[in-house]
Design a protein around this motif. Structure first.
Motif, PDB file in Angstrom:
ATOM      1  N   GLY A 517       0.791  -1.223   0.000  1.00 31.86           N
ATOM      2  CA  GLY A 517       0.000   0.000   0.000  1.00 31.86           C
ATOM      3  C   GLY A 517       0.820   1.268   0.000  1.00 31.86           C
ATOM      4  N   ASP A 518       2.140   1.160   0.156  1.00 36.34           N
ATOM      5  CA  ASP A 518       3.008   2.329   0.093  1.00 36.34           C
ATOM      6  C   ASP A 518       3.596   2.460  -1.308  1.00 36.34           C
ATOM      7  N   ILE A 519       4.173   3.618  -1.588  1.00 39.69           N
ATOM      8  CA  ILE A 519       4.685   3.921  -2.929  1.00 39.69           C
ATOM      9  C   ILE A 519       6.110   3.408  -3.063  1.00 39.69           C
ATOM     10  N   ILE A 520       6.351   2.622  -4.133  1.00 39.45           N
ATOM     11  CA  ILE A 520       7.701   2.163  -4.429  1.00 39.45           C
ATOM     12  C   ILE A 520       8.474   3.268  -5.143  1.00 39.45           C
ATOM     13  N   ALA A 521       7.859   3.869  -6.154  1.00 36.90           N
ATOM     14  CA  ALA A 521       8.520   4.918  -6.933  1.00 36.90           C
ATOM     15  C   ALA A 521       7.467   5.663  -7.734  1.00 36.90           C
ATOM     16  N   THR A 522       7.851   6.855  -8.193  1.00 37.39           N
ATOM     17  CA  THR A 522       6.995   7.626  -9.090  1.00 37.39           C
ATOM     18  C   THR A 522       7.824   8.093 -10.278  1.00 37.39           C
ATOM     19  N   SER A 523       7.143   8.446 -11.334  1.00 34.59           N
ATOM     20  CA  SER A 523       7.786   9.055 -12.493  1.00 34.59           C
ATOM     21  C   SER A 523       6.953  10.263 -12.896  1.00 34.59           C
ATOM     22  N   PRO A 524       7.503  11.479 -12.726  1.00 35.23           N
ATOM     23  CA  PRO A 524       8.851  11.810 -12.263  1.00 35.23           C
ATOM     24  C   PRO A 524       9.076  11.380 -10.812  1.00 35.23           C
ATOM     25  N   ALA A 525      10.363  11.326 -10.448  1.00 37.03           N
ATOM     26  CA  ALA A 525      10.733  10.609  -9.233  1.00 37.03           C
ATOM     27  C   ALA A 525      10.723  11.459  -7.980  1.00 37.03           C
ATOM     28  N   ASN A 526      11.043  12.771  -8.076  1.00 31.39           N
ATOM     29  CA  ASN A 526      11.346  13.553  -6.886  1.00 31.39           C
ATOM     30  C   ASN A 526      10.330  14.661  -6.643  1.00 31.39           C
ATOM     31  N   VAL A 527      10.179  14.998  -5.381  1.00 31.36           N
ATOM     32  CA  VAL A 527       9.342  16.132  -4.994  1.00 31.36           C
ATOM     33  C   VAL A 527       9.862  17.391  -5.693  1.00 31.36           C
ATOM     34  N   GLY A 528       8.943  18.165  -6.283  1.00 31.25           N
ATOM     35  CA  GLY A 528       9.330  19.385  -6.985  1.00 31.25           C
ATOM     36  C   GLY A 528       9.544  19.188  -8.465  1.00 31.25           C
ATOM     37  N   ASP A 529       9.628  17.942  -8.948  1.00 29.21           N
ATOM     38  CA  ASP A 529       9.762  17.701 -10.385  1.00 29.21           C
ATOM     39  C   ASP A 529       8.501  18.184 -11.099  1.00 29.21           C
ATOM     40  N   HIS A 530       8.671  18.508 -12.396  1.00 31.60           N
ATOM     41  CA  HIS A 530       7.575  19.072 -13.175  1.00 31.60           C
ATOM     42  C   HIS A 530       6.859  17.991 -13.972  1.00 31.60           C
ATOM     43  N   VAL A 531       5.541  18.156 -14.074  1.00 25.26           N
ATOM     44  CA  VAL A 531       4.700  17.291 -14.901  1.00 25.26           C
ATOM     45  C   VAL A 531       3.992  18.206 -15.891  1.00 25.26           C
ATOM     46  N   SER A 532       4.304  18.063 -17.167  1.00 28.37           N
ATOM     47  CA  SER A 532       3.798  18.993 -18.174  1.00 28.37           C
ATOM     48  C   SER A 532       2.283  18.909 -18.301  1.00 28.37           C
ATOM     49  N   LYS A 533       1.670  20.087 -18.445  1.00 32.10           N
ATOM     50  CA  LYS A 533       0.237  20.155 -18.699  1.00 32.10           C
ATOM     51  C   LYS A 533      -0.081  20.135 -20.189  1.00 32.10           C
ATOM     52  N   ARG A 534       0.933  20.302 -21.018  1.00 33.77           N
ATOM     53  CA  ARG A 534       0.700  20.516 -22.451  1.00 33.77           C
ATOM     54  C   ARG A 534       0.881  19.254 -23.285  1.00 33.77           C
ATOM     55  N   ASN A 535       1.441  18.192 -22.719  1.00 31.22           N
ATOM     56  CA  ASN A 535       1.748  16.999 -23.516  1.00 31.22           C
ATOM     57  C   ASN A 535       1.026  15.759 -22.985  1.00 31.22           C
ATOM     58  N   ASP A 536      -0.121  15.970 -22.339  1.00 29.42           N
ATOM     59  CA  ASP A 536      -0.892  14.853 -21.773  1.00 29.42           C
ATOM     60  C   ASP A 536      -0.047  13.995 -20.843  1.00 29.42           C
ATOM     61  N   GLU A 537       0.873  14.635 -20.141  1.00 23.04           N
ATOM     62  CA  GLU A 537       1.695  13.879 -19.202  1.00 23.04           C
ATOM     63  C   GLU A 537       0.919  13.630 -17.917  1.00 23.04           C
ATOM     64  N   SER A 538       1.330  12.602 -17.211  1.00 19.53           N
ATOM     65  CA  SER A 538       0.742  12.288 -15.912  1.00 19.53           C
ATOM     66  C   SER A 538       1.822  11.675 -15.037  1.00 19.53           C
ATOM     67  N   VAL A 539       1.531  11.584 -13.765  1.00 20.27           N
ATOM     68  CA  VAL A 539       2.456  10.954 -12.826  1.00 20.27           C
ATOM     69  C   VAL A 539       2.184   9.443 -12.818  1.00 20.27           C
ATOM     70  N   THR A 540       3.216   8.681 -13.002  1.00 22.21           N
ATOM     71  CA  THR A 540       3.093   7.224 -12.905  1.00 22.21           C
ATOM     72  C   THR A 540       3.522   6.801 -11.505  1.00 22.21           C
ATOM     73  N   VAL A 541       2.617   6.172 -10.806  1.00 24.51           N
ATOM     74  CA  VAL A 541       2.866   5.769  -9.419  1.00 24.51           C
ATOM     75  C   VAL A 541       2.918   4.247  -9.359  1.00 24.51           C
ATOM     76  N   THR A 542       3.999   3.726  -8.821  1.00 25.99           N
ATOM     77  CA  THR A 542       4.120   2.282  -8.602  1.00 25.99           C
ATOM     78  C   THR A 542       3.870   2.003  -7.128  1.00 25.99           C
ATOM     79  N   VAL A 543       2.812   1.264  -6.868  1.00 22.86           N
ATOM     80  CA  VAL A 543       2.374   0.985  -5.498  1.00 22.86           C
ATOM     81  C   VAL A 543       2.770  -0.440  -5.133  1.00 22.86           C
ATOM     82  N   SER A 544       3.247  -0.596  -3.924  1.00 20.07           N
ATOM     83  CA  SER A 544       3.722  -1.906  -3.472  1.00 20.07           C
ATOM     84  C   SER A 544       2.563  -2.850  -3.162  1.00 20.07           C
ATOM     85  N   ARG A 545       2.698  -4.066  -3.630  1.00 18.23           N
ATOM     86  CA  ARG A 545       1.781  -5.141  -3.265  1.00 18.23           C
ATOM     87  C   ARG A 545       2.331  -5.932  -2.081  1.00 18.23           C
TER      88      ARG A 545
END
Length: 757
Positions: A517-545
């Motif tokens: 239930g906790d987060i293994i990693a995200t893409s982008p990876a770090n707090v403060g990283d940018h996620v573009s609003k113009r290129n249909d980008e989203s945050v990819t979250v990998t959640v631990s099983r």
């Protein structure tokens, strides 16, 4: 028995349960102390009310009564009142339960008023332990309150009334008296949607803990409708209000249990108990001893300042939040139509954000004053400021355009000569005025272009073009270091992303280090990283099983199965990464072939973490042994010698003129040969010398007697006064009669002598 509430003392139900006295009466049933005369023990028997059993919804209540009785009976936990039996007597259903010597928590609350943190957390811990057993088998209590938490004579918790609250609340919802006793502890989702969840039980536990520590429930009202409205539409106040000196960690734990949203609470009682144990491990001793002493506030309504919740200190804003705050403040001061008419959506806000932000401190409504950002002067303002003042005749020039506080030299640099109106030079003055207006308009256009350009940059390349990955509340970031979003609780971080409006996708993966239930990693990876609003980008979250599980094959000890033939490979194929095999521990086996498993620990069929150790002991096959000496031994001695070496004996018998009867003549394996457990050895055992019955040949002719004896295997010798051609030629006497050995010890035929006359 026509009315449960009036059941007389001494009444025996089903020839077994003798009523002793009435203990309590609830909305659905009456509880009596009784004696189980078959087992000679005290029990509590709960009998359904007659009005429910005879009402229009009888089948519904009876079915729920029985179903929930079975559910409660399936729970095995020392903190749950056990259900022993159920049945029906004269049309009324009843439950037979464990009789608890003690009082309920409401009685203790009336006596003590408030509890210490130690007492509260102990009772909450035992309550959660009991509920976790119920939640594991899919049973939700639905009516946790102090009246249903019993404290036995050892002070330990035992929860009662499993499963009856739902039926009782539906049957008596219009009963104000009963609803007031329950509504103070009901979860919002149960009130609003009639949704019974494990988290609803946790909410009730949290309200109970709140009351134990503060001496009063967080919401009070004489009107049950108002009371339930508060639970649905208001957050439970922080314990720091009525208990300002309580450890904040305790207040946070109770707040987690009493969160208004279902998903904001622990998933079930097991998760809440784990959280409580983690809290207990870090709580200092003074915090355990805290107990609220201000009894005067116990009667103060929650809405009063005495127990109003303290505001949490604001978290430091991220870069994106700061830019957004500036845009929010300045957008109110800059008209939306200051943007070009054909500008994309958000340009007006971008222009506003390009200006210096207004102060963000909030003042009382009556005293709020917005400090407007300095704007570029518009054409009208510029023209007005640059108009010459009308002076007296003879005053040919005037310095204008200097701002307040500007140096005199700057003002002089911006001086404009004003012609004397008395000279009649009107046309030149108009020309100069027109030039000034044109210059100001040009300046305004330059400023507008700059602002528009800044807006376009802000929208397409600047802060308006991306989201900033927020920091989870449960992750601490070091200054000037990358801060990966890992080990954060996904359910909480998901709420953060939703509030921020950041799109995301979720995938799951196993992890040996990150809890389920906790987060293994995200893409982008770090707090403060940018996620573009113009290129249909989203945050990819990998959640631990959680840690990947694997199961030991059930047939791994069967040497004829695929898994049993090569157990180590089978375990690795099943997903185990920590298979231990020590050849020094392998053993010889008479029945298990070499390479097959003798034992596996844990047992076959067990499911556990893939990296947990699995110990395998293999068979070395049959043990090699040396053929012992068996020739000359008796048959029994030879078989015992072979059996001691796990060798099998196949016995046959032969006559022997030299070996005594019962002794081994020969074996199929020579002494000293290498054999293995389970091998067979052929033994030949002596039957002794072969015997034959010698017939009486006296009186027979010589030739006939000799022929008869030789056919039996004997050697015949004749002698007498006459040779074979004697007058008579008859056998006068013979040397042996009856049973006689056919051969001597040398193996030669036995000689029988005939005397011929």
């Amino acid at each position: 028995m026509t009315e449960a509430a009036n059941a007389p003392e001494g009444l025996v139900i089903e020839g077994r349960y003798r009523i002793v006295r009435k203990i309590a009466e609830g909305g659905m049933a009456t509880v009596y102390q009784a004696v189980d005369e078959r087992l000679d023990r005290t029990v509590a028997i709960k009998i359904m009310h007659t009005q429910l059993a005879q009402g229009p919804h009888r089948d519904q209540f009876v079915e729920r009564f029985r179903r929930e009785a079975k559910s409660a009976a399936a729970i095995a936990n020392p903190h749950i009142v056990q259900v022993y039996d159920t049945g029906e007597y004269q049309g009324l259903d009843y439950l037979v339960m464990e009789y608890v010597h003690g009082v309920n928590l409401r009685h203790e609350m009336n006596v003590q008023h408030t509890f210490s943190v130690r007492e509260t957390l102990r009772i909450v811990s035992e309550t959660l332990d009991g509920l976790s057993a119920a939640h594991r088998v899919g049973v939700v209590h639905r009516d946790i309150k102090p009246e249903n938490i019993l404290l036995n004579d050892r002070g330990h918790v035992q929860i009662t009334d499993f499963g009856l609250a739902k039926a009782a609340s539906q049957a008596t919802l219009s009963s104000t008296g009963m609803l007031l006793g329950t509504a103070a502890y009901l979860a919002p989702e149960m009130i609003e949607h009639n949704q019974a969840t494990p988290q609803g039980d946790l909410y009730s536990v949290g309200i109970t803990a709140w009351e134990m520590l503060a001496g009063v429930v967080p919401f009070t009202s004489d009107n049950p409708v108002t009371l339930v409205f508060k639970h649905v539409h208001e957050d439970v106040p922080s314990l720091l209000g009525p208990c300002p000196d309580i450890d904040p960690a305790v207040a946070r734990f109770v707040a987690h249990l009493t969160a208004r949203a279902v998903d904001a609470r622990p998933a079930d009682a097991s998760e809440a108990l784990r959280e409580l144990r983690e809290l207990s491990a870090t709580l200092p001793i003074p915090s355990w001893q805290y107990r609220r002493q201000d009894d005067a506030a116990a009667d103060t309504p929650v809405g009063s300042p005495a127990i109003a919740p303290l505001p949490a200190p604001p978290a430091p804003p991220t870069a994106g939040e700061t830019a957004q705050a500036a845009a929010d403040e300045t957008s109110a001061a800059v008209p939306a139509d200051s943007a070009p008419a054909d500008a994309p959506a958000g340009i007006a806000e971008a222009q506003a954000a390009a200006q210096p932000p207004a102060p963000t401190q909030t003042l009382p409504a009556a005293a709020q004053t917005r400090v407007m950002p300095q704007q570029a002067a518009g054409p009208t303002d510029a023209a007005t400021r640059m108009m010459p003042a009308v002076g007296r005749s003879g005053e040919s020039t005037q310095v204008i355009g200097a701002q307040d506080g500007a140096p005199a030299d700057d003002a002089a640099d911006n001086a404009v000569e004003a012609p004397d109106v008395s000279d009649g030079a009107t046309a030149p003055r108009r020309k100069r005025r027109r030039a000034v207006v044109i210059a100001v308009v040009a300046a305004v256009l330059v400023v507008a272009a700059a602002v528009g350009g800044a807006g376009l940059w802000w929208y397409f390349r600047g802060p308006g073009s991306y989201w900033t990955l927020p920091q989870p509340t449960d992750v601490t970031c070091a200054e000037n270091e990358a801060c990966p979003v890992t080990n954060a609780d996904w359910s909480e971080y998901e709420s953060t992303l939703k509030v921020a409006g950041i799109p995301y996708t979720v995938k799951e993966d196993y992890s040996d280090t990150v809890a389920e239930g906790d987060i293994i990693a995200t893409s982008p990876a770090n707090v403060g990283d940018h996620v573009s609003k113009r290129n249909d980008e989203s945050v990819t979250v990998t959640v631990s099983r959680g840690v990947r599980q694997a199961t030991i094959p059930d047939d791994i000890l069967d040497p004829t199965s695929d898994a049993g033939k090569d157990p180590i490979s089978a375990l690795r194929s099943a997903g185990f990464d920590n298979v231990t095999h020590d050849e020094a521990d392998d053993e010889y086996s008479l029945t298990v072939p070499e390479g097959a498993a003798l034992s596996v620990s844990p047992d076959p069929g067990t499911t556990l973490d893939h990296n947990a150790e699995v110990v395998v002991t293999l068979s070395k096959g049959p043990m090699p042994v040396t053929m012992p000496t068996v020739v000359g031994l008796t048959q029994d001695e030879a078989e015992s010698a072979l059996s001691a070496l796990n060798l099998a004996a196949n016995v046959s018998e032969e006559y022997s003129d030299s070996v005594a009867q019962g002794e081994v003549i020969s074996a199929s394996a020579n002494e000293g040969d290498e054999l293995h457990w389970g091998d067979s050895v052929d033994l030949v055992v002596s039957r002794g010398p072969q015997m034959a019955s010698v017939p009486n040949v006296v009186g027979q002719s010589r030739d006939s007697a000799v022929q008869q004896l030789e056919q039996l295997g004997f050697s015949v010798k004749t002698e007498g006064l006459f040779d074979g051609n004697g007058i008579l030629g008859l056998v006068q006497q013979q040397s042996a009669t009856g049973s006689t050995r056919l051969r001597d010890t040398s193996g030669n035929p036995t000689v029988i002598t005939l005397t011929i006359v």
